[in-house]
Design an enzyme around this catalytic site. Structure first.
Site, PDB file in Angstrom:
ATOM      1  N   GLN A  24      -7.025  -4.884  -1.723  1.00 33.34           N
ATOM      2  CA  GLN A  24      -7.847  -5.342  -0.587  1.00 33.34           C
ATOM      3  C   GLN A  24      -8.986  -4.377  -0.288  1.00 33.34           C
ATOM      4  OE1 GLN A  24      -7.469  -8.281   0.580  1.00 33.34           O
ATOM      5  NE2 GLN A  24      -5.410  -8.789  -0.121  1.00 33.34           N
ATOM      6  N   LYS A  77      -9.983 -11.050  -6.408  1.00 29.65           N
ATOM      7  CA  LYS A  77     -10.215 -10.864  -4.965  1.00 29.65           C
ATOM      8  C   LYS A  77     -11.612 -10.309  -4.701  1.00 29.65           C
ATOM      9  CE  LYS A  77      -5.359  -9.748  -4.029  1.00 29.65           C
ATOM     10  NZ  LYS A  77      -4.804 -10.915  -3.359  1.00 29.65           N
ATOM     11  N   HIS A  96       2.416  -4.303   0.133  1.00 32.48           N
ATOM     12  CA  HIS A  96       2.635  -5.589  -0.540  1.00 32.48           C
ATOM     13  C   HIS A  96       3.830  -5.401  -1.497  1.00 32.48           C
ATOM     14  CE1 HIS A  96       1.747  -8.765  -3.534  1.00 32.48           C
ATOM     15  NE2 HIS A  96       0.949  -9.320  -2.646  1.00 32.48           N
ATOM     16  N   ASP A 127      -3.209   1.384  -3.889  1.00 32.89           N
ATOM     17  CA  ASP A 127      -3.305  -0.046  -4.155  1.00 32.89           C
ATOM     18  C   ASP A 127      -4.646  -0.501  -3.573  1.00 32.89           C
ATOM     19  OD1 ASP A 127      -3.290  -2.787  -3.923  1.00 32.89           O
ATOM     20  OD2 ASP A 127      -1.218  -2.937  -3.241  1.00 32.89           O
ATOM     21  N   CYS A 181       3.756 -11.709   1.148  1.00 33.96           N
ATOM     22  CA  CYS A 181       4.353 -10.752   0.195  1.00 33.96           C
ATOM     23  C   CYS A 181       4.492  -9.369   0.809  1.00 33.96           C
ATOM     24  CB  CYS A 181       3.533 -10.654  -1.096  1.00 33.96           C
ATOM     25  SG  CYS A 181       3.425 -12.181  -1.995  1.00 33.96           S
TER      26      CYS A 181
HETATM   27  C1  LIG Z   1      -2.463  -5.188  -0.894  1.00 33.85           C
HETATM   28  C2  LIG Z   1      -2.139  -6.020  -2.095  1.00 33.85           C
HETATM   29  N1  LIG Z   1      -1.536  -5.459  -3.140  1.00 33.85           N
HETATM   30  C3  LIG Z   1      -1.236  -6.147  -4.243  1.00 33.85           C
HETATM   31  C4  LIG Z   1      -1.534  -7.481  -4.357  1.00 33.85           C
HETATM   32  C5  LIG Z   1      -1.191  -8.211  -5.596  1.00 33.85           C
HETATM   33  O1  LIG Z   1      -2.365  -8.662  -6.209  1.00 33.85           O
HETATM   34  P1  LIG Z   1      -2.290  -9.588  -7.488  1.00 33.85           P
HETATM   35  O2  LIG Z   1      -1.538 -10.813  -7.082  1.00 33.85           O
HETATM   36  O3  LIG Z   1      -3.709  -9.869  -7.829  1.00 33.85           O
HETATM   37  O4  LIG Z   1      -1.583  -8.803  -8.529  1.00 33.85           O
HETATM   38  C6  LIG Z   1      -2.144  -8.127  -3.279  1.00 33.85           C
HETATM   39  C7  LIG Z   1      -2.417  -9.570  -3.320  1.00 33.85           C
HETATM   40  O5  LIG Z   1      -2.544 -10.225  -2.320  1.00 33.85           O
HETATM   41  C8  LIG Z   1      -2.466  -7.373  -2.124  1.00 33.85           C
HETATM   42  O6  LIG Z   1      -3.060  -7.940  -1.078  1.00 33.85           O
END
Ligand SMILES: Cc1ncc(COP(=O)(O)O)c(C=O)c1O
Length: 400
Positions: A194, A217, A114, A191, A358
Site C-alpha cells: 500500500q 495496486k 495483512h 511490506d 485479509c
Molecule cells: C498491506 C498488504 N500487504 C500484502 C498484500 C498482498 O498483496 P498481493 O495480493 O498483491 O500479493 C496486500 C493486498 O491487499 C496488502 O494490502
C-alpha cells in the site's frame, strides 16, 4: 495539484458509470499501460534472454528497461536489486523461504499486518522452531517506537512491518523501526503493497533490507510485482525457484547460479506484465509522486471528515489525515459490512470493499470485529465530487 480531469481521460473504464473506490485492493490501469502490454503481443512477442532473433532481442530490451524503471521508481541502485515476482505475497514468501532460519530465531511483526506478512512468519516459526513476537498499536494503528525497542533484541532475525496498513491507512515510521532492527543485527522487511503506490518510496533512504510490492495496486498489470533486496543481502538470498534462466553453468552433478537478478527469475517471466509495470512507473513518475500524495491527502481528509460526521457511522484509522493514505474503513450502525458494500454497488454504482481485508488479527484484536468493515480507497483518478456521492450514499444507508 494533480490534474484529475486530464488523468481520468487515460482511464476509459471510468466511463462505465462506476465510482471506483477500491484501489487498495487493485488499482485501475491507464491506457498507456494497456497499450504497452499490447505492443508486446502485437509487435515483438517472443521469449526474453533466449533468442538471437529480432523479436527476442526487442523483448529482452523492453523487459530490461522496464525492470530498470521499476528499480528506479523505488530508489534501488539497479535492476539487480529487484527480483520481479507476481505480487507482494510471493515477494514475502521468497524471503521466508530463502533465509537459513535457526531454532530460536525471533521474528518481530505487528498486529496490523495483512495475512501475507503474518501467516508467512507463523509458518516459518512452526517449521523451524522460531518465535513470532507481535507488536501492538493503538486503535488508530499508531505505534509507540518504544514497543519495538522492547521486542527487538539480539535474537531477532527479522522485523517485518507494513509501510501502510490496508485497513487503517496509517503510515508507519519504517526508517526508525529499521534503525532499531539494525542496531540488533536483525534484517528489516517492509511490506510496500500500500505504500509504494501512494508514497514516494526510496529504499536506500528507508534503509530496509527487503521491500515487497505489487504492480496491480500501482496502475500496473496483475501478475507483476517486485522484491527489493539490499546489496548486502543479494548473495545470501536464495531464489524461491530455480531452473531455466537462473544458472551460470550446469554439469551432470552440479550447477552454479547466475548473478542477480537472473538468479531469481526461474523460467519464462511475466514479460508483458513487467513491461506494463515499467510503463506504470513512468506514468506515476510523470504525474509526480509528491502530487499523488498531496491529492491522496486531500481525498482522504474529505472522506474521513465526511464519514465521521454521519450519524451512526464509525470510522477507523488515524484522526490526523497526514498520517494516512487515501483509504478509510468504516462501519454503518450494526449493519454487516458486506450489506453496506452490496448496497453501494447495486443502488449507487460505487465500488468499495468489505470484510476483514485479509487482516483478521487486526480486526479481532483491536476491534473485536471478525466480520470486518467496509473500506473506501482512492487513487489519483478519484475526484472530490465522487467522495461527495459516496458520502451521500452512506448517509442514505445509515438513515435506514
Ligand atoms: C498491506 C498488504 N500487504 C500484502 C498484500 C498482498 O498483496 P498481493 O495480493 O498483491 O500479493 C496486500 C493486498 O491487499 C496488502 O494490502
Amino acid at each position: 495539484m494533480v490534474d484529475v480531469e486530464s488523468i481520468r481521460k487515460d482511464f476509459p473504464i471510468l466511463g462505465k458509470g462506476v465510482i471506483y473506490l477500491d484501489s487498495a485492493a487493485s488499482s485501475l490501469t491507464p491506457e498507456q499501460v494497456v497499450l504497452k502490454e499490447m505492443e508486446f503481443y502485437r509487435e515483438y512477442r517472443a521469449n526474453v534472454e533466449r533468442g538471437l532473433h529480432r523479436f527476442s532481442q526487442r523483448a529482452s530490451e523492453e523487459y530490461e528497461t522496464a525492470h530498470e524503471e521499476v528499480a528506479h521508481f523505488i530508489g534501488a541502485k539497479g535492476r539487480e536489486n529487484v527480483a520481479m515476482v507476481r505480487n507482494t505475497t510471493e515477494a514475502i514468501n521468497l524471503v521466508a523461504n530463502s533465509l537459513d532460519w535457526e531454532k530460536g530465531d525471533k521474528i518481530v511483526t505487528t498486529v496490523i499486518e495483512h495475512h501475507s506478512n503474518y501467516i508467512t512468519w507463523l509458518r516459518v516459526a512452526q517449521r523451524h522452531g522460531c518465535t513470532v513476537e507481535v507488536v501492538r498499536s493503538n486503535r488508530e494503528g499508531i505505534f509507540d517506537l518504544a514497543e519495538f525497542e522492547q521486542s527487538i533484541d539480539d535474537s531477532t532475525r527479522l522485523v517485518a512491518v507494513t509501510h501502510v496498513s490496508n485497513v487503517l491507512g496509517c503510515i508507519q515510521p519504517i526508517k526508525e523501526i529499521c534503525s532499531i532492527a539494525h542496531e540488533h543485527g536483525a534484517l528489516m522487511l517492509a511490506d510496500g503493497a500500500q505504500g509504494v503506490p501512494h508514497i514516494k518510496t526510496d529504499v536506500m533512504e528507508m534503509g530496509v533490507d527487503f521491500l515487497a510490492f505489487s504492480g496491480h495496486k500501482m496502475l500496473g498489470p496483475t501478475g507483476s510485482g517486485g522484491l527489493y533486496i539490499a546489496e548486502e543481502q543479494l548473495e545470501s538470498t536464495e531464489p524461491l525457484c530455480i531452473g531455466g534462466g537462473t544458472i551460470r553453468d550446469v554439469s551432470l552433478n552440479s550447477y552454479e547460479l547466475a548473478v542477480p537478478p537472473q538468479k531469481f527469475e526461474a523460467g519464462t517471466p511475466a514479460i508483458a506484465q513487467v513491461i506494463g509495470l515499467g510503463e506504470a512507473c513512468r506514468y506515476l513518475t510523470g504525474v509526480g509522486m509528491d502530487e499523488v500524495k498531496r491529492w491522496d491527502e486531500r481525498l482522504a481528509e474529505k472522506l474521513a471528515e465526511g464519514l465521521s460526521e454521519i450519524d451512526g457511522v464509525e470510522i477507523f484509522g488515524p484522526s490526523d489525515p497526514r498520517q494516512r493514505v487515501g483509504l478509510v474503513s468504516f462501519n454503518v450502525r450494526d449493519m454487516n459490512p458486506h450489506d453496506v458494500a452490496l448496497s453501494m454497488d447495486t443502488e449507487y454504482n460505487i465500488a468499495v470493499r468489505s470484510g476483514h481485508h485479509c487482516a483478521l488479527p487486526l480486526m479481532k484484536e483491536l476491534f473485536g470485529l471478525p466480520d470486518g468493515n467496509a473500506r473506501a480507497s482512492t487513487y489519483l483518478y478519484n475526484t472530490l465530487e465522487e467522495i461527495d456521492v459516496l458520502l451521500g450514499a452512506v448517509e442514505d444507508i445509515a438513515r435506514v
